[in-house]
Enzyme design. Structure first.
Site, mmCIF file in Angstrom:
data_model
loop_
_atom_site.group_PDB
_atom_site.id
_atom_site.type_symbol
_atom_site.label_atom_id
_atom_site.label_comp_id
_atom_site.label_asym_id
_atom_site.label_seq_id
_atom_site.Cartn_x
_atom_site.Cartn_y
_atom_site.Cartn_z
ATOM 1 N N GLY A 12 6.989 -4.460 -0.262
ATOM 2 C CA GLY A 12 5.663 -3.832 -0.295
ATOM 3 C C GLY A 12 4.768 -4.501 -1.325
ATOM 4 N N ARG A 15 -0.009 -5.125 -1.441
ATOM 5 C CA ARG A 15 -1.105 -4.454 -2.152
ATOM 6 C C ARG A 15 -0.522 -3.319 -3.011
ATOM 7 N NH1 ARG A 15 -1.750 -1.876 3.226
ATOM 8 N NH2 ARG A 15 -0.875 0.198 2.883
ATOM 9 N N THR A 39 1.546 -11.058 6.086
ATOM 10 C CA THR A 39 1.262 -12.011 5.020
ATOM 11 C C THR A 39 -0.181 -11.806 4.566
ATOM 12 O OG1 THR A 39 2.833 -13.518 6.021
ATOM 13 C CG2 THR A 39 1.237 -14.501 4.516
ATOM 14 N N TYR A 152 8.255 12.828 3.998
ATOM 15 C CA TYR A 152 8.143 11.991 2.789
ATOM 16 C C TYR A 152 9.079 12.518 1.697
ATOM 17 C CZ TYR A 152 5.669 9.416 -0.945
ATOM 18 O OH TYR A 152 5.337 8.584 -2.002
ATOM 19 N N ALA A 153 9.088 13.842 1.494
ATOM 20 C CA ALA A 153 9.952 14.448 0.476
ATOM 21 C C ALA A 153 11.424 14.153 0.775
ATOM 22 C CB ALA A 153 9.715 15.955 0.414
ATOM 23 N N LYS A 156 12.209 10.486 -0.030
ATOM 24 C CA LYS A 156 12.268 10.164 -1.464
ATOM 25 C C LYS A 156 13.440 10.886 -2.149
ATOM 26 C CE LYS A 156 8.648 7.428 -1.495
ATOM 27 N NZ LYS A 156 8.787 5.978 -1.701
HETATM 28 P P1 NAD Z 1 0.269 1.291 -0.584
HETATM 29 O O1 NAD Z 1 0.090 1.879 0.760
HETATM 30 O O2 NAD Z 1 -0.929 0.800 -1.328
HETATM 31 O O3 NAD Z 1 1.335 0.106 -0.536
HETATM 32 C C1 NAD Z 1 2.527 0.187 0.213
HETATM 33 C C2 NAD Z 1 3.038 -1.216 0.474
HETATM 34 O O4 NAD Z 1 4.174 -1.104 1.361
HETATM 35 C C3 NAD Z 1 1.976 -2.074 1.187
HETATM 36 O O5 NAD Z 1 1.968 -3.375 0.666
HETATM 37 C C4 NAD Z 1 2.449 -2.033 2.641
HETATM 38 O O6 NAD Z 1 2.026 -3.146 3.397
HETATM 39 C C5 NAD Z 1 3.979 -2.009 2.447
HETATM 40 N N1 NAD Z 1 4.629 -1.554 3.675
HETATM 41 C C6 NAD Z 1 4.330 -0.444 4.404
HETATM 42 N N2 NAD Z 1 5.061 -0.412 5.539
HETATM 43 C C7 NAD Z 1 5.853 -1.525 5.511
HETATM 44 C C8 NAD Z 1 6.818 -2.057 6.419
HETATM 45 N N3 NAD Z 1 7.090 -1.460 7.584
HETATM 46 N N4 NAD Z 1 7.442 -3.206 6.089
HETATM 47 C C9 NAD Z 1 7.150 -3.842 4.926
HETATM 48 N N5 NAD Z 1 6.230 -3.390 4.052
HETATM 49 C C10 NAD Z 1 5.586 -2.244 4.340
HETATM 50 O O7 NAD Z 1 1.040 2.391 -1.439
HETATM 51 P P2 NAD Z 1 1.358 2.526 -2.995
HETATM 52 O O8 NAD Z 1 0.666 3.746 -3.459
HETATM 53 O O9 NAD Z 1 1.193 1.238 -3.720
HETATM 54 O O10 NAD Z 1 2.905 2.903 -2.878
HETATM 55 C C11 NAD Z 1 3.966 2.086 -3.324
HETATM 56 C C12 NAD Z 1 5.210 2.943 -3.438
HETATM 57 O O11 NAD Z 1 4.997 3.955 -4.433
HETATM 58 C C13 NAD Z 1 5.579 3.692 -2.147
HETATM 59 O O12 NAD Z 1 6.977 3.709 -1.985
HETATM 60 C C14 NAD Z 1 5.061 5.092 -2.402
HETATM 61 O O13 NAD Z 1 5.753 6.057 -1.658
HETATM 62 C C15 NAD Z 1 5.324 5.225 -3.889
HETATM 63 N N6 NAD Z 1 4.522 6.266 -4.529
HETATM 64 C C16 NAD Z 1 3.168 6.198 -4.580
HETATM 65 C C17 NAD Z 1 2.447 7.215 -5.179
HETATM 66 C C18 NAD Z 1 0.951 7.209 -5.297
HETATM 67 O O14 NAD Z 1 0.380 8.203 -5.788
HETATM 68 N N7 NAD Z 1 0.255 6.173 -4.869
HETATM 69 C C19 NAD Z 1 3.133 8.315 -5.720
HETATM 70 C C20 NAD Z 1 4.513 8.358 -5.646
HETATM 71 C C21 NAD Z 1 5.205 7.324 -5.053
#
Ligand code: NAD
Length: 244
Positions: A12, A15, A39, A152-153, A156
């Site tokens: 991931g 971004r 990409t 989601y819960a 995680k």
């Molecule tokens: P985001 O959506 O900005 O980034 C998620 C990344 O995962 C992206 O780069 C996306 O392209 C990639 N991704 C999604 N589906 C994919 C797939 N099928 N194959 C490969 N890559 C894939 O989200 P974020 O907020 O940066 O989240 C990052 C992590 O942090 C996640 O696991 C999210 O659950 C966790 N998280 C985020 C928050 C928050 O408040 N933003 C809170 C708790 C946990």
């Protein structure tokens, strides 16, 4: 340079938090393999800015059957990883009684099943080398639950269970596995929430602000570095005090 001569795989990394972790790791001296389902358009700019320290892997983590083969290939190409960050994650929110099988399954596949398969494939090599740190991106929602986010819960909470289980299996071989549980962090994932929901959440956070991506990346850096060398099987909330 807290990660000098270390090789890291970050899922991931296109971004959000994953990109911020990749940038921080590179700045701390690591060689990074960024993985995502597509990409980035600015890949050549990012690769040039990283001065040879960024490699890219395109893999859709919802295609579970492809994970073993691709990750085995990347482990071979990198000659093993010191650090793996299972960061890729998605949400597909809905009330439980309206949730479709697709909404349930996709979230479980990407957030939980994919992280499990990536972890066990890289851990095989780490065990042989008797070193390594795996960091799983969980969430406070995996600890406390949330209405509209049963999928989601579950993903995680499952990831926290996987973290502790694999940590137990590999601890005596010098490999550590920990999880981060972010609260409410400013990224594309949370940008879609209505202002009313955002303000309500900020209201219940004792620090009265959303987290920034660097807040999370700094904690990942700690678990990735040797500074946390006697810590395994733990879950660290990064939530501005939301749930203490
Ligand atoms: P985001 O959506 O900005 O980034 C998620 C990344 O995962 C992206 O780069 C996306 O392209 C990639 N991704 C999604 N589906 C994919 C797939 N099928 N194959 C490969 N890559 C894939 O989200 P974020 O907020 O940066 O989240 C990052 C992590 O942090 C996640 O696991 C999210 O659950 C966790 N998280 C985020 C928050 C928050 O408040 N933003 C809170 C708790 C946990």
């Amino acid at each position: 340079m807290r990660l000098e001569n270390k090789k890291a795989l970050i899922t991931g990394a296109l971004r959000g938090i994953g990109k911020t972790i990749a940038d921080l790791f590179i700045a701390e001296g690591a060689e990074v393999w960024g993985l995502d389902y597509k990409t980035p358009e600015d890949l050549s700019d990012r690769v040039a800015a990283a001065k040879g320290k960024l490699h890219w892997v395109e893999l859709d983590l919802s295609k579970i059957a492809e994970i073993d083969g691709v990750i085995e290939g990347v482990v071979k190409e990198a000659d093993g990883f010191d650090i793996v960050v299972n960061n890729a994650g998605i949400t597909k929110d809905n009330l439980s009684f309206r949730m479709s099988l697709e909404e349930w399954q996709k979230v479980i596949d990407i957030n939980l099943t994919a992280a499990f398969f990536v972890s066990r494939t890289v851990a095989r090599d780490m065990i042989r080398k008797r070193k390594g740190s795996i960091i799983n991106m969980a969430s406070v929602i995996g600890i406390h639950g949330n209405g509209g986010q049963a999928n989601y819960a579950a993903s995680k909470a499952g990831l926290i269970g996987v973290t502790k289980s694999i940590a137990n299996e590999v601890a005596s071989r010098g490999v550590r596995v920990n999880a981060i549980a972010p609260g409410y962090i400013d990224t594309d994932m949370t940008a879609v929430l209505p202002d009313e929901v955002k303000n309500k959440m900020i209201d219940v956070i004792p620090m009265k602000r959303m987290g920034v991506q660097k807040d999370v990346a700094n904690a990942v850096l700690f678990f990735a570095s040797d500074e946390s060398s006697y810590i395994t099987g733990q879950v660290l909330p990064i939530d501005g005090g939301m749930f203490f």
